[in-house]
Design an enzyme around this catalytic site. Structure first.
Site, PDB file in Angstrom:
ATOM      1  N   GLU A 155      -7.529   8.344   6.524  1.00 60.54           N
ATOM      2  CA  GLU A 155      -7.427   9.320   7.654  1.00 60.54           C
ATOM      3  C   GLU A 155      -8.064  10.458   7.831  1.00 60.54           C
ATOM      4  OE1 GLU A 155      -4.105   8.882  10.810  1.00 60.54           O
ATOM      5  OE2 GLU A 155      -4.141   6.613  10.228  1.00 60.54           O
ATOM      6  N   ASN A 195      -7.426   1.831  10.425  1.00 62.41           N
ATOM      7  CA  ASN A 195      -6.058   1.512  10.422  1.00 62.41           C
ATOM      8  C   ASN A 195      -5.784   1.655  12.533  1.00 62.41           C
ATOM      9  OD1 ASN A 195      -4.827   2.544   7.932  1.00 62.41           O
ATOM     10  ND2 ASN A 195      -4.346   4.664   8.580  1.00 62.41           N
ATOM     11  N   GLU A 221      -3.441  -0.218   8.076  1.00 61.16           N
ATOM     12  CA  GLU A 221      -2.075   0.048   8.688  1.00 61.16           C
ATOM     13  C   GLU A 221      -2.687  -0.153  10.344  1.00 61.16           C
ATOM     14  OE1 GLU A 221      -1.354   4.446   9.185  1.00 61.16           O
ATOM     15  OE2 GLU A 221      -1.480   4.560   6.729  1.00 61.16           O
ATOM     16  N   ARG A 272       0.314  -1.307   0.248  1.00 61.32           N
ATOM     17  CA  ARG A 272       0.462  -0.146  -0.007  1.00 61.32           C
ATOM     18  C   ARG A 272       1.392   0.947  -0.146  1.00 61.32           C
ATOM     19  NH1 ARG A 272      -2.979   2.971   4.788  1.00 61.32           N
ATOM     20  NH2 ARG A 272      -3.920   4.908   3.323  1.00 61.32           N
TER      21      ARG A 272
HETATM   22  C1  FCB Z   1      -0.907   6.747  10.613  1.00 64.04           C
HETATM   23  C2  FCB Z   1      -0.589   7.036   9.083  1.00 64.04           C
HETATM   24  C3  FCB Z   1       0.868   6.769   8.548  1.00 64.04           C
HETATM   25  C4  FCB Z   1       1.787   6.938  10.201  1.00 64.04           C
HETATM   26  C5  FCB Z   1       1.076   6.135  11.116  1.00 64.04           C
HETATM   27  C6  FCB Z   1       2.036   6.235  12.306  1.00 64.04           C
HETATM   28  O1  FCB Z   1      -1.751   8.545  11.487  1.00 64.04           O
HETATM   29  O2  FCB Z   1      -1.720   7.476   8.453  1.00 64.04           O
HETATM   30  O3  FCB Z   1       0.900   8.025   7.604  1.00 64.04           O
HETATM   31  O4  FCB Z   1       1.823   8.396  10.669  1.00 64.04           O
HETATM   32  O5  FCB Z   1       0.305   6.776  11.601  1.00 64.04           O
END
Ligand code: FCB
Length: 451
Positions: A164, A290, A356, A75
């Protein structure tokens, strides 16, 4: 050994501004992160993404390294200012060519490309026209989504519109800790609406350019736990959940904005026009989630504080006995199971992809070896949490570790390392795979959590 479902997607994630560098190469225009990071006092170590980890120049070697560690899906995000240096206008061919080659290289190595269209690097020229609080940005984004999906849609089948929106709206336009550094609640609320709307309008555009595309959006979601059972704390947690989670999930799943939040925002309402909510509710193929940590909330007195500052900070959490990562975030694997079950029961997305998950620790090479047992533990416990969710019927179909490389961690600069691969910023950005990279490789091969 309990295995993950067949065809479970195993990947790693990055984003353009955090790794690419090459900010003036190939006709790239400026982004809000270039401007913001060059402003004094914005980034913890005074750094910026001018060079980042030099992925712009090391792209092919980087993909080779991913292949070596058995990564099956990658990704990454497209830098909008590489495609449209001024945000709109004619496509900048060298910018598109960079991603074209990246996609071909991934396919050659049998790595599935998962493209995020917007991971926070808005062209500065569009910020100059008002940025996300300006409704025109919706159509600029759709034109950008159209251009990229047309160019890459024959080979890219997995698309994420936004990463996000809560973070780039609130940290960018209200808290001022991220680009563009504004402090205006109303601007932030409007930004969330325009981000969601641009997502909803872009979904069918992407589908029309990319046959059988799998299209979704990524949210940062977290379970919100009240510190006590007191009605005030329970209410504060409910509001926090509304602010972070429901504000995005409700409209995406066709319920409109949550009424309690519309009430709390008072005069700061988004400008909703006829048809907006139906567009935002365009069905998606998957929800990207995430997850890093859970939030613990207690009631505070003033109204404004209800919008975000009631969550416990690192010191309190440590006093309560939580183990924290370098970010000061408590390690709460069970929270991942909880939020997955909460989202599944409440909204029933067809498919959830963990886009994530990961942790920052103070890694350091010793004789050229970077041993990171705490990261392995973190990942193991969170994968176990995913398994429990799957056992409970939650359709989790993939997992992307954040991140393959150490990189520019936004306002924290290079002080926080999230990578499975160490980057030696002092030595030409040399890559040194950490123990966690080898461990994750074994997980992928076994399709199961290994020791
Ligand atoms: C998330 C972001 C990513 C990275 C992580 C630790 O909020 O999407 O870019 O910074 O945190």
């Amino acid at each position: 050994m309990p295995r993950f479902p067949k065809n479970f997607v195993w990947g790693t994630a990055t984003s353009a501004y955090q790794i690419e560098g090459g900010i003036a190469e190939g006709g790239r225009g400026a982004s809000i992160w270039d401007t913001f990071s060059h402003r004094a006092g914005t980034i913890l170590d005074g750094s910026n993404g001018d060079i980042a980890i030099d992925h712009y120049n090391l792209r092919d070697e980087d993909i080779d390294l991913m292949a070596e560690f058995g990564i099956k899906a990658y990704r990454f995000s497209i830098a909008w200012p590489r495609i449209f240096p001024q945000g709109v206008g004619n496509i900048n061919d060298p910018g598109m060519a960079f991603y074209d080659k990246l996609v071909d290289k991934l396919l050659e190595k049998d790595i599935q490309p998962w493209v995020t269209l917007y991971h926070w690097d808005l062209p500065q020229a569009l910020e100059d026209r008002g940025g996300w609080p300006n409704r025109d940005t919706v159509l600029y984004f759709v034109a950008y989504a159209e251009a990229v999906s047309k160019a890459l849609g024959d080979r890219v089948k997995h698309w994420i519109t936004h990463n996000e929106p809560w973070v780039f709206s609130y940290l960018g336009y209200y808290m001022g800790t991220h680009a563009p550094g504004e402090q205006d609640l109303w601007a932030a609320v409007r930004a969330t609406h325009h981000a969601l709307l641009s997502h909803g309008i872009a979904v069918p555009v992407i589908r029309s350019n990319s046959v059988a595309a799998n299209v979704g959006i990524t949210l940062n979601l977290a379970p919100i736990y009240p510190m006590t059972d007191s009605p005030a704390d329970v209410m504060a947690a409910r509001h926090h959940d509304g602010w972070l989670n429901r504000w995005f999930l409700d409209p995406l799943f066709r319920r409109g904005y949550p009424e309690d939040m519309m009430h709390l925002f008072g005069q700061y309402k988004p400008g909703i026009e006829d048809g907006d909510m139906a567009k935002i509710g365009t069905p998606i193929d998957f929800l990207g989630l995430n997850y890093y940590s859970a939030h613990y909330v207690r009631a505070v007195s003033s109204d404004e504080n209800m919008l975000g500052f009631s969550a416990l900070g690192p010191e309190d959490l440590e006093n309560f006995g939580f183990e924290l990562t370098e970010m000061g975030w408590p390690i709460v694997p069970d929270g991942m199971t909880d939020i997955l079950i909460q989202v599944h029961e409440e909204y029933e997305p067809k498919s959830i992809i963990i886009t994530e998950n990961g942790a920052a620790f103070a890694d350091a090479p010793v004789n050229n070896i970077v041993d990171d047992p705490r990261r392995v533990d973190y990942l193991r416990h969170h994968l176990e949490a995913v398994r429990v969710a799957i056992k409970n019927g939650v359709p989790v179909d993939g997992y992307f570790a954040w991140s393959f490389f150490d990189n520019f961690e936004w306002a924290e600069g290079y002080t926080k390392r999230f990578g499975l691969v160490y980057v030696d910023y002092e030595d030409d950005n040399k890559r040194i795979p950490k123990t966690s990279a080898a461990w994750y490789n074994r997980v992928i091969e076994a399709n199961a959590i290994v020791d």
